[in-house]
Design a protein around this motif. Structure first.
Motif, mmCIF file in Angstrom:
data_model
loop_
_atom_site.group_PDB
_atom_site.id
_atom_site.type_symbol
_atom_site.label_atom_id
_atom_site.label_comp_id
_atom_site.label_asym_id
_atom_site.label_seq_id
_atom_site.Cartn_x
_atom_site.Cartn_y
_atom_site.Cartn_z
ATOM 1 N N LYS A 1 0.839 -1.192 0.000
ATOM 2 C CA LYS A 1 0.000 0.000 0.000
ATOM 3 C C LYS A 1 0.876 1.245 0.000
ATOM 4 C CE LYS A 1 -3.823 2.066 2.610
ATOM 5 N NZ LYS A 1 -4.659 1.968 3.827
ATOM 6 N N GLY A 2 0.392 2.296 -0.684
ATOM 7 C CA GLY A 2 1.050 3.589 -0.604
ATOM 8 C C GLY A 2 2.104 3.790 -1.687
ATOM 9 N N ASN A 3 2.688 4.976 -1.685
ATOM 10 C CA ASN A 3 3.730 5.340 -2.635
ATOM 11 C C ASN A 3 4.727 6.251 -1.905
ATOM 12 O OD1 ASN A 3 5.290 5.679 -4.902
ATOM 13 N ND2 ASN A 3 3.835 7.040 -5.963
ATOM 14 N N PRO A 4 5.938 5.916 -1.559
ATOM 15 C CA PRO A 4 6.509 4.593 -1.828
ATOM 16 C C PRO A 4 5.732 3.486 -1.110
ATOM 17 C CG PRO A 4 7.860 5.755 -0.243
ATOM 18 C CD PRO A 4 6.838 6.744 -0.715
ATOM 19 N N GLU A 5 5.688 2.312 -1.725
ATOM 20 C CA GLU A 5 4.796 1.253 -1.251
ATOM 21 C C GLU A 5 5.337 0.607 0.031
ATOM 22 O OE1 GLU A 5 1.885 -1.973 -3.354
ATOM 23 O OE2 GLU A 5 3.898 -1.737 -4.189
ATOM 24 N N PHE A 6 4.427 0.504 0.973
ATOM 25 C CA PHE A 6 4.727 -0.198 2.233
ATOM 26 C C PHE A 6 4.165 -1.608 2.118
ATOM 27 C CE2 PHE A 6 2.724 -1.679 6.167
ATOM 28 C CZ PHE A 6 3.849 -1.891 6.940
ATOM 29 N N PHE A 7 5.040 -2.600 2.392
ATOM 30 C CA PHE A 7 4.609 -3.996 2.300
ATOM 31 C C PHE A 7 4.403 -4.597 3.692
ATOM 32 C CE2 PHE A 7 6.658 -3.476 -1.833
ATOM 33 C CZ PHE A 7 5.732 -4.069 -2.665
ATOM 34 N N THR A 8 3.379 -5.425 3.776
ATOM 35 C CA THR A 8 3.215 -6.216 4.999
ATOM 36 C C THR A 8 4.258 -7.324 5.006
ATOM 37 O OG1 THR A 8 1.724 -7.882 4.057
ATOM 38 C CG2 THR A 8 0.716 -5.843 4.861
ATOM 39 N N GLU A 9 4.308 -8.075 6.112
ATOM 40 C CA GLU A 9 5.148 -9.262 6.139
ATOM 41 C C GLU A 9 4.523 -10.332 5.249
ATOM 42 O OE1 GLU A 9 5.572 -10.478 10.147
ATOM 43 O OE2 GLU A 9 6.774 -8.738 10.740
ATOM 44 N N TYR A 10 5.341 -11.374 4.928
ATOM 45 C CA TYR A 10 4.787 -12.525 4.217
ATOM 46 C C TYR A 10 3.885 -13.312 5.155
ATOM 47 C CZ TYR A 10 8.301 -11.743 0.596
ATOM 48 O OH TYR A 10 9.069 -11.187 -0.387
ATOM 49 N N SER A 11 2.841 -13.852 4.589
ATOM 50 C CA SER A 11 2.016 -14.762 5.392
ATOM 51 C C SER A 11 2.807 -16.030 5.674
ATOM 52 C CB SER A 11 0.742 -15.130 4.635
ATOM 53 O OG SER A 11 1.049 -15.950 3.511
ATOM 54 N N LYS A 12 2.364 -16.785 6.670
ATOM 55 C CA LYS A 12 2.966 -18.095 6.886
ATOM 56 C C LYS A 12 2.671 -18.964 5.667
ATOM 57 C CE LYS A 12 2.887 -18.293 11.924
ATOM 58 N NZ LYS A 12 2.386 -19.042 13.105
ATOM 59 N N PRO A 13 3.668 -19.766 5.216
ATOM 60 C CA PRO A 13 3.404 -20.599 4.030
ATOM 61 C C PRO A 13 2.340 -21.649 4.321
ATOM 62 C CG PRO A 13 5.511 -21.183 5.022
ATOM 63 C CD PRO A 13 5.036 -19.949 5.737
ATOM 64 N N ASN A 14 1.529 -21.918 3.337
ATOM 65 C CA ASN A 14 0.490 -22.937 3.449
ATOM 66 C C ASN A 14 0.786 -24.006 2.404
ATOM 67 O OD1 ASN A 14 -1.873 -24.239 4.168
ATOM 68 N ND2 ASN A 14 -2.981 -22.286 4.391
ATOM 69 N N ILE A 15 0.845 -25.275 2.829
ATOM 70 C CA ILE A 15 1.251 -26.372 1.959
ATOM 71 C C ILE A 15 0.007 -27.060 1.411
ATOM 72 C CG2 ILE A 15 2.694 -28.425 1.758
ATOM 73 C CD1 ILE A 15 4.204 -25.919 2.598
ATOM 74 N N VAL A 16 0.022 -27.331 0.113
ATOM 75 C CA VAL A 16 -1.005 -28.138 -0.546
ATOM 76 C C VAL A 16 -0.348 -29.467 -0.899
ATOM 77 C CG1 VAL A 16 -2.611 -28.318 -2.463
ATOM 78 C CG2 VAL A 16 -2.129 -26.081 -1.453
ATOM 79 N N TRP A 17 -0.849 -30.574 -0.288
ATOM 80 C CA TRP A 17 -0.178 -31.861 -0.447
ATOM 81 C C TRP A 17 -0.776 -32.654 -1.602
ATOM 82 C CZ3 TRP A 17 -1.776 -30.877 4.827
ATOM 83 C CH2 TRP A 17 -0.734 -30.381 5.624
ATOM 84 N N SER A 18 0.128 -33.475 -2.152
ATOM 85 C CA SER A 18 -0.283 -34.407 -3.207
ATOM 86 C C SER A 18 0.429 -35.723 -2.960
ATOM 87 C CB SER A 18 0.086 -33.868 -4.596
ATOM 88 O OG SER A 18 -0.115 -34.875 -5.580
ATOM 89 N N ALA A 19 -0.273 -36.841 -3.225
ATOM 90 C CA ALA A 19 0.342 -38.169 -3.079
ATOM 91 C C ALA A 19 1.169 -38.543 -4.289
ATOM 92 C CB ALA A 19 -0.754 -39.214 -2.809
ATOM 93 N N ALA A 20 1.094 -37.760 -5.335
ATOM 94 C CA ALA A 20 1.822 -38.075 -6.567
ATOM 95 C C ALA A 20 3.295 -37.723 -6.408
ATOM 96 C CB ALA A 20 1.222 -37.305 -7.736
ATOM 97 N N SER A 21 4.165 -38.637 -6.788
ATOM 98 C CA SER A 21 5.608 -38.407 -6.684
ATOM 99 C C SER A 21 6.059 -37.411 -7.739
ATOM 100 C CB SER A 21 6.381 -39.712 -6.854
ATOM 101 O OG SER A 21 6.050 -40.622 -5.861
ATOM 102 N N ASN A 22 7.059 -36.646 -7.338
ATOM 103 C CA ASN A 22 7.675 -35.683 -8.244
ATOM 104 C C ASN A 22 8.964 -36.310 -8.764
ATOM 105 O OD1 ASN A 22 8.784 -33.428 -9.527
ATOM 106 N ND2 ASN A 22 8.259 -32.041 -7.833
ATOM 107 N N PRO A 23 9.225 -36.267 -10.066
ATOM 108 C CA PRO A 23 10.474 -36.886 -10.567
ATOM 109 C C PRO A 23 11.708 -36.336 -9.863
ATOM 110 C CG PRO A 23 9.029 -36.269 -12.391
ATOM 111 C CD PRO A 23 8.425 -35.676 -11.162
ATOM 112 N N GLU A 24 11.632 -35.087 -9.392
ATOM 113 C CA GLU A 24 12.796 -34.480 -8.762
ATOM 114 C C GLU A 24 12.779 -34.651 -7.241
ATOM 115 O OE1 GLU A 24 13.296 -30.482 -9.992
ATOM 116 O OE2 GLU A 24 13.124 -30.935 -12.121
#
Length: 1623
Positions: free
Chosen positions: A930-953
């Motif tokens: 928000k604003g100019n110069p822009e003021f940023f909030t902190e990053y949110s806590k990361p949220n993980i989306v899980w999958s049972a599918a294997s990743n080649p890497e």
């Protein structure tokens, strides 16, 4: 209806509603009446007109006649009427209108019919009354008939009544009070009578008053009305003035009632409830019989009451006591009445009287029936018989019934467990009685169990906590001579406490002694007590007693009532004598007649903070000096070594004054004036004020103070005005006493800020935005002509003012101060230079940083599905843009870095974003800007989306790869992919917590593998994160509890060679388990090792296994396995199979080797075999394996032997385990209680020289006992020691023994012995035989010297004799040995004297016991509460001596006209107050009592002992005749023996054993000789002595020829005859 309710009988018409008052309301004829008329609102110019209100019956209201003197009105609002005689409110009759009242009594009652009669020259009347300003006529509350109004009232009330005639006249007025009709309560005494005795009736009237006439009635049954009719008693037609009546010659059951009359005509009350006098004598016309025919019946037992007599109709009545009242009812209410029979059964316990009532009005004999819950063969009673028992109470549970052997048991149920135990584990069992006390609250059920197998009634006993007691005083500071009210509060809901009041006298040991206050009675049912004429400082305490026998609380904490008046023997002075401050040294000096002192203080703001000078000062002889570093207020006083309290002094130690500076404004306009105000607290006169400018001192990190140029001499006023200040400046002040060179401290500096920069000092802020956030990095820069700077800030809140430097909340580098996220969000900041200048001040407000929160539409996704991200910022704000990021693992920082999602680097206006085609596990985050110069909030806590599918890497695999994973199982998670470095994360999500962490926290990370075990039943998601920023597939793992199998064996005890079945159970059960079977081999260092049974290497599918041919004790265990690779459970707890067969390598022997072992035995368990190291184990008889323990926990293990004793009943199995792994044979041992002896004596009081028969009973009884007899010798260090009686150290077979020639008080005991080696019981409780004869070595005297004393008497018991140490003991009237107690528990023992007073009626026996082991004479003392007392000798009177008996009353020492009785026969009746017997003889011995003014004293025993007779010729003759008689007696005895032999039964005297030669005995003059004659059977037994045959004793008195000796005459020779024939 009649009108005009405001009847003052005069009126004044004005426009507004006026209010008229008259004075007086009741007048004497001819007196003056003043009328006053008030009009609201008031105004000038009014005239007032005055009228007489004349009754107008035709319109049921009043007409108004103008008073003659009021035709033109009056200016004044008052008017005086002279010579007024007849008004609506006067007490004299008017000739034209008069009111009379009937009945003509001075009192009228509810239910009276009252008549009000109007007379005069009118034909029409109305009667009016006024009650509490409310007017009404007779038609509302009565009946108007012509000139008569009649009414009755059910309620108490008071009213004025008068008549009003049609001709307009008022009658006299009458004040009538209707009193409540009295309630009657009849009491009869006695309730049960002996036929022909007197019956006392007493009729109590409530409310009580004088003038009643009492009428007495017989209540005659009236079955037709199910009630009673009442017949006046003969000779009672005119009633009695007394409220009591005596009925003579009553023989049969009868009912009585009473009622009262008052005045003329007489008002008669209702009848009282009938009360009954019960008699067991049957009436010829009515009798009652009971089936079953006994007094005691039991709950649920059917009882039939049968009425017999000359009537055809009957009813059965019952009366029983319920608390303080009695309850009477007919059979139909509690049973079934059929003709003349009443049948009932009761589920409750009670005691009641029953009788029959006939149709003809007769009452039968009465029968007492007790319904109880226990069988008569076993009953339990509790003492004390109080409603409530408390901690500290000594409680006795007594079993009675047909058995001789008892035990008392109790059951306690709590939230933790239930517990059944015997008396010996929580009390003391003596015979059939169990005594105990408890320090804690508890509720339990108690009952008796007899040796015959019966169970008594059960009693629920609750032991309550000792109530706390608190004393309060009406004032803690008393004026000299004032009264002080003490109030004692018991923290208990119980009623009926009695209160005792004490003076608390200080002791030098920081305790108090308590002396009852010197009043006529020290106890009171009231909880308050007034101390009059209190002059000096005094301490008080109280305690309370409740119930019978009385239970006493602890003493309350003492309360001190202070006085400023000095005591002649104790006074306190204070130096310095002025206001005292924290810098002062204070000296408190005690003066008086004592050489030892202590100074105490009380601080009222600290809970009961009373302490000595040694705690807070220094005590030197009689002076205490102290310095207090902080303000406090306290009371100080002295306490002397002799127990005196000095005057008290209130001292306030004031803090050293520190002035407070205030400024009229903190932010003035440039050049404006500022007013400084300096205030010293506490405020006082005589100060001068000095004003300073505070100059920064950076080296000292403080301020230095520079006196303002215009304030060098200070100011008398506490204010000062500063003019023309432009820049920020700081001020301070201090004060000085006018007459003393005493300065206060400087005040705290106070700031006057200015936003204008100073040329020498200026402050700028970066970033230069309107709003700053707590996450901003803020820079404060100081500029000016100085090289040294500090930045300061100030924050004022409701709680505190905070002034601090940049170094404490930021970082100072040169002139720059940088900080972020400050603790305070709003503050004033400024610079201070090294040269002492202040910069402009800046007000900075910080706003909270905005915190985003990311949510995802689903946590587990199907490959390729879309994921919706939602970003929410709190607090919400308009104008935000939202930025979306992928959370990329960053292993180096143990966190994440955030890469913007492609195509939205400039953010979105909406807070929702959809990610399409997501296949693999991924992490997301967001933030706002928000604003100019822009003021940023902190990053949110990361949220993980899980999958049972294997990743080649990045891929995660788990080992073991099973559906079921158990807790404590080792699990390996392996990360596979293109990265060399990995971390494994997990998330535990539940209702209680959400925990995300990596493997290093809960496992061990080795390269790409994480291994862990968990003891918790966790459910979590696991995944890998690579160094290259990739997520693996996620795995959901649930850990189940690792089951522990339970092994059971059958049988537990085996016959040698029998089969043993083992069963192994796994919980929770599931398919696929295999079971493995082990032998549990003892390992002395580690518990057990487990050897697989030969046939169990591969396990079994079945959960059971049979072991064949087992001969000896052995232990087994099992475990189970499942899966491939197989995971095993833990081993089960080992189970032992016992055998009584010894093993060659391990054997257990028990010593002593008896059939029965007792809890007092020292038991040795010895292990033998081929091993050198052993342990002994045991398990309780319940075979509960959790109770297996080693000898070390309940005994002492020494080598191969375990020794132990157990103080309570116990049953267990014992065995040995060797170092080499062998088990011994098992032994079942049950420890039982040793038999308990009880001693009985034939007589508790003995005549000098009489024989005493002792009987010793051992319970439980059995054959083979020998009995040992002891003298209980006082041992003041403990209780008693026991010396064997002479010549019977080997004991006797019989349990009866006779002691001859006992003269003095003695204690006796016994015990039993049995077996070889013999086991002895405990000593029995000592039993006493008391004698009034004094012992030369121990003598007890009583002061006052009489056997009857008052409860207010101070009684002294003094022991004299040849000992230095004594104790005085007593036993109360029951003579229960357990009730023996020392003087210290009920009095005060001082050397050889015991002093006490009894607060209640008490009968007890008292005696002395000396250190040398002697008993004194015993004295019976009665402490009574009656007024009249017979004064008689405490000790027996010598025959021939004179004695005087007198009678005294509580208030009078000597009485006249006293009647004396001897053994209930009149002995003397004249004007004398004393009975003098000049020469006492044996015929004068007996019970005496006295009577005075109809009051009879308790009776007292006067004993007479034989006097010494002088030698005479007859005495010499006896010496000549005596031997001759002895020879003749011997010849007769020989002839008797010969005769017995001729009859076929031969007895002869086998042994004659005299006592030791007494010639060298120091007590030979008092010696007792014993001879033991044993009968032996030498022929056919045809006759034998019955066991109950009593021995014949001969008292042969021996003395030297020619002289008389008291000692010699008291000696005796006795023979004891015993039979050894087996009978």
């Amino acid at each position: 209806m009649w009108g005009e309710k405001n009847l003052n009988y005069f009126s004044c018409p004005v426009v507004q509603t006026p209010r008229l008052t008259v004075s007086p309301s009741w007048l004497s004829p001819g007196a003056v009446v003043t009328l006053r008329c008030e009009v609201e609102p008031q105004s000038a110019g009014r005239r007032f007109y005055w009228y007489k209100a004349v009754p107008d019956l035709s319109q049921i209201k009043f007409r108004y006649d103008l008073l003659p003197a009021s035709v033109d009105g009056t200016v004044e609002n008052s008017f005086v009427i002279h010579e007024q005689k007849h008004t609506a409110a006067y007490a004299y009759a008017h000739p034209a209108a008069s009111l009379t009242v009937s009945p003509v009594r001075d009192k009228l009652f509810t239910f009276d019919e009252v008549g009000l009669h109007c007379t005069g020259n009118s034909a029409e009347w109305r009667v009016m009354r006024i009650v509490k300003s409310s007017y009404s006529n007779c038609s509302v509350w009565g009946t108007m008939t012509g000139p008569l109004c009649t009414f009755k009232s059910r309620w108490l009330h008071k009213a004025v009544y008068w008549c009003e005639s049609r001709s307009g006249k008022f009658s006299n007025a009458v004040n009538i009070t209707i009193d409540l009709a009295p309630l009657l309560e009849l009491t009869v005494s006695p309730s049960w009578l002996i036929p022909g005795t007197l019956v006392n009736l007493s009729c109590e009237v409530d409310p009580p008053s004088d003038g009643w006439m009492f009428y007495w009635y017989k209540a005659v049954p009236d079955l037709s009305r199910d009630g009673y009719r009442y017949e006046l008693l003969p000779d009672n037609i005119n009633g009695t003035r007394q409220h009591s009546l005596v009925i003579h010659g009553q023989n049969h059951t009868a009912g009585y009632a009473c009622r009262v009359g008052y005045g003329i005509p007489e008002f008669l009350s209702r009848y009282s409830k009938p009360k009954f006098v019960c008699s067991p004598v049957s009436h010829p016309a009515a009798s009652l019989s009971v089936s079953p025919d006994r007094e005691q019946h039991f709950t649920s037992e059917s009882v039939t009451l049968s009425c017999g007599g000359n009537s055809g109709d009957w009813r059965v009545k019952v009366t029983r006591e319920l608390g303080s009242s009695s309850y009477t009812d007919s059979c139909s209410a509690w049973g079934a009445m059929n003709g003349s029979l009443c049948a009932f059964s009761s589920p409750q316990l009670y005691k009641a009287a029953f009788w029959c009532e006939s149709e003809s009005g007769e009452l039968s004999n009465a029968v007492n029936i007790t319904v109880q819950g226990s069988h008569p063969t076993a009953s339990l009673t509790v003492s004390p018989t109080r409603e409530k028992l408390f901690t500290g109470d000594k409680i006795q549970l007594k079993c009675s019934g047909s058995s001789g052997v008892w035990r008392v048991r109790r059951f306690r149920q709590s939230s933790y467990n239930s517990d059944i135990s015997d008396c010996f584990s929580w009390g003391t069992m003596s015979g059939s009685s169990c005594t105990f006390s408890s320090r804690w609250q508890l509720t339990a059920v108690y009952w008796c169990e007899s040796g015959l197998g019966q169970l008594s009634n059960a009693i629920n006993i609750t032991i309550h906590a000792t109530p706390k007691i608190a004393l309060t005083v009406s004032t803690q500071w008393a004026s000299p001579g004032a009264s002080v009210t003490l109030r004692c509060e018991v923290k208990s809901s119980l009623p009926g406490w009695r209160f005792y009041w004490y003076k608390a006298v200080p002791q030098m040991s920081n305790t108090y002694k308590y002396y009852l206050l010197p009043e006529k009675t020290h106890e009171s049912p009231r909880d308050s007590y007034v101390v009059h004429d209190s002059k000096h400082t005094t301490g008080y305490a109280c305690r309370a007693g409740w119930g019978v026998p009385q239970y006493f609380t602890n003493y309350s904490e003492p309360k001190i009532v202070w006085s400023a008046d000095s005591h002649p023997e104790a006074s306190l002075t204070v130096s310095p004598d002025r206001d005292i401050y924290t810098v002062d040294e204070v000296q408190l000096t005690c003066r008086g007649s004592s050489s030892y002192w202590k100074v105490r203080r009380f601080r009222p703001y600290y809970q009961s903070d009373v302490s000595d000078c040694s705690v807070w000062g220094k005590m030197t002889r009689s002076s205490c000096t102290f310095i207090s570093s902080q303000y406090h207020k306290a009371v100080y006083w002295c306490e002397s070594g002799s127990g005196e309290l000095s005057n008290a002094v209130n001292i306030t130690v004031n803090s050293t004054p520190k002035p407070v500076l205030t400024v009229s404004t903190s932010w003035p306009s440039p050049g404006a004036s500022v007013t400084l105000s300096c205030e010293v607290k506490p405020s006082s006169t005589g100060w001068r004020f000095y004003w300073y400018k505070a100059v920064p001192d950076l080296k000292q990190n403080n301020y230095r103070y520079k006196l303002l140029s215009d304030g060098v001499d200070g100011t008398a006023l506490g204010s000062h005005v500063i003019h023309g200040e432009m820049h920020t400046v700081v001020y301070a002040c201090r004060a000085r006493r006018e007459k003393e060179q005493y300065f206060t401290e400087y005040s705290e500096p106070n700031f006057v800020w200015s936003a204008d920069p100073h040329q020498a000092a200026s402050l700028t802020v970066s970033p230069a935005r309107d709003k700053l956030y707590i996450v901003d990095d803020i820079q404060l820069k100081c500029t000016g002509n100085s090289a040294d700077w500090r930045v300061r800030r100030f924050r004022q809140s409701y709680y505190k003012a905070d002034l601090s430097d940049c170094s404490s909340w930021g970082k100072m580098i040169g002139p720059l101060c940088t900080f972020s996220n400050p603790l305070y969000h709003r503050a004033v900041y400024w610079c201070e230079s090294g040269s002492g200048e202040f910069s402009n001040a800046v007000n900075i407000s910080m706003e909270s940083a905005l915190m985003p929160h990311l949510t995802v539409s689903l946590s587990w996704l199907s490959p390729g599905a879309s994921v919706t991200l939602t970003c929410e910022v709190k607090p919400s704000s308009v104008g935000l843009r939202f930025y979306w990021y992928k959370a990329v693992p960053d292993l180096s920082k143990n966190g994440y870095k955030y890469d913007p999602l492609p195509g939205i680097t400039r953010g979105t206006v909406e807070n929702v974003y959809v990610v399409y085609g997501q296949k693999h596990t991924a992490g997301y985050a967001c933030r706002g800007g928000k604003g100019n110069p822009e003021f940023f909030t902190e990053y949110s806590k990361p949220n993980i989306v899980w999958s049972a599918a294997s990743n080649p890497e990045a891929s995660l695999i788990m080992s073991p790869n099973r559906n079921e994973i158990f807790a404590d199982e080792k699990i390996q998670l392996s990360c596979i992919g293109r990265s060399p470095n990995w971390r494994v994360n997990r998330l535990i999500q539940s209702y209680y917590r959400s925990d995300s962490s990596n493997c290093t926290v809960w496992g061990k990370m080795t390269r790409s593998s994480c291994t862990f075990t968990s003891s918790d039943n966790d459910k979590a998601v696991y995944w890998c994160e690579s160094e290259s920023g990739k997520f693996s597939n996620a795995i959901n793992i649930t850990l189940k509890s690792n089951p522990r199998p339970q092994l059971t064996v059958s049988p537990s005890w085996l016959n040698p060679g029998a089969s043993v079945t083992l069963s192994c159970e796994v919980e929770p059960p599931s398919a696929g388990w295999r079971f493995y079977w082990y032998k549990a081999v003892p390992g002395l260092s580690s518990g057990y090792t487990y050897d697989l049974l030969p046939d169990s290497v591969k396990g079994t599918v079945q959960d059971s296994y049979v072991v064949h041919g087992q001969k000896r004790t052995v232990g087994y265990a099992c475990r189970a396995g499942i899966g491939n690779p197989e995971i095993f459970t833990n081993h089960s707890e080992p189970k032992i199979v016992w055998s009584a067969d010894s093993h060659p390598a391990a054997s257990l022997t028990v010593s002593p080797a008896r059939d029965k072992l007792y809890i007092v035995d020292d038991i040795q368990l010895k292990c033998t075999g081929i091993s050198t190291d052993w342990r002994v184990k045991r398990v309780s008889q319940s075979y509960d394996q959790s109770d297996v323990s080693d000898c070390s926990s309940w005994g002492t293990m020494t080598g191969s032997s375990c020794t132990f004793t157990n103080p309570q009943y116990h049953s267990a199995v014992y065995w040995c385990e060797s170092e080499s792994g062998e088990y011994s044979n098992a032994v079942n041992i049950t420890l039982i209680h040793p038999p308990q002896p009880t001693l009985f004596v034939s007589s508790s009081w003995l005549s000098p020289g009489a024989s005493v028969t002792l009987r010793c009973e051992v319970k439980p009884s059995s054959v083979g006992w020998r009995f040992y007899w002891y003298k209980a010798v006082p041992d003041l260090s403990q209780n008693y020691k026991y010396d064997p009686l002479p010549d019977i150290t080997g004991g006797t077979v019989e349990n009866v023994y006779v002691v001859y020639g006992q003269k003095h008080t003695a204690g006796l005991s016994c015990r039993g012995g049995k077996g070889n080696p013999a086991i002895f019981t405990k000593y029995s409780e000592p039993r006493f035989v008391w004698s009034a004869v004094s012992h030369p070595a121990a003598y007890l005297t009583v002061s006052p010297a009489r056997d009857k004393l008052y409860i207010v008497d101070d009684i002294q018991l003094k022991c004299t004799g040849n000992s230095a140490d004594w104790r005085v003991r007593r036993i109360r009237q029951s003579y229960d040995p357990s009730d023996v107690s020392d003087c210290s528990s009920w009095g005060t023992m001082t050397e050889s004297s015991c002093t006490f007073s009894s607060p209640q009626y008490n009968v007890a026996l008292y005696w002395c016991e000396s250190e040398s082991g002697d008993f004194s004479n015993a004295v019976n003392i009665t402490v009574q509460d009656e007024n009249l007392l017979l004064v008689s000798p405490v000790h027996p009177v010598t025959e021939g001596a004179s004695v005087t008996l007198s009678c005294i009353a509580r208030e009078e020492n000597q009485l006249s006209n006293v009647i004396f009785y001897h053994n209930d026969k009149l002995r003397q009746n004249d004007s004398r107050g004393e009975l003098k017997i000049s020469a006492v003889s044996q015929s004068d011995e007996g019970f005496y009592k006295c009577e005075h003014s109809g009051e009879v004293s308790l009776q007292s025993w006067v004993g007479v002992k034989a006097g010494l007779k002088r030698s005479s010729s007859s005495f010499h003759a006896m010496w000549a005749v005596g031997p001759l008689c002895g020879i003749l007696l011997l010849l007769l005895l020989l002839l008797l023996i010969r005769f017995i032999r001729l009859k076929g039964t031969s007895y002869f005297y086998d042994v004659v054993r005299p006592t030791k030669n007494p010639e060298n005995d120091s007590k030979k003059d008092q010696s007792i000789s014993y001879s033991l004659l044993n009968f032996k059977n030498t022929g056919n037994m045809r006759h034998y002595l019955e066991p109950d045959d009593s021995p014949v004793n001969s008292d042969v008195r021996v003395g030297a020829a020619g002289r008389s000796s008291l000692a010699a005459s008291d000696a005796a020779v006795y023979s004891e005859v015993k039979s050894t024939s087996g009978y």
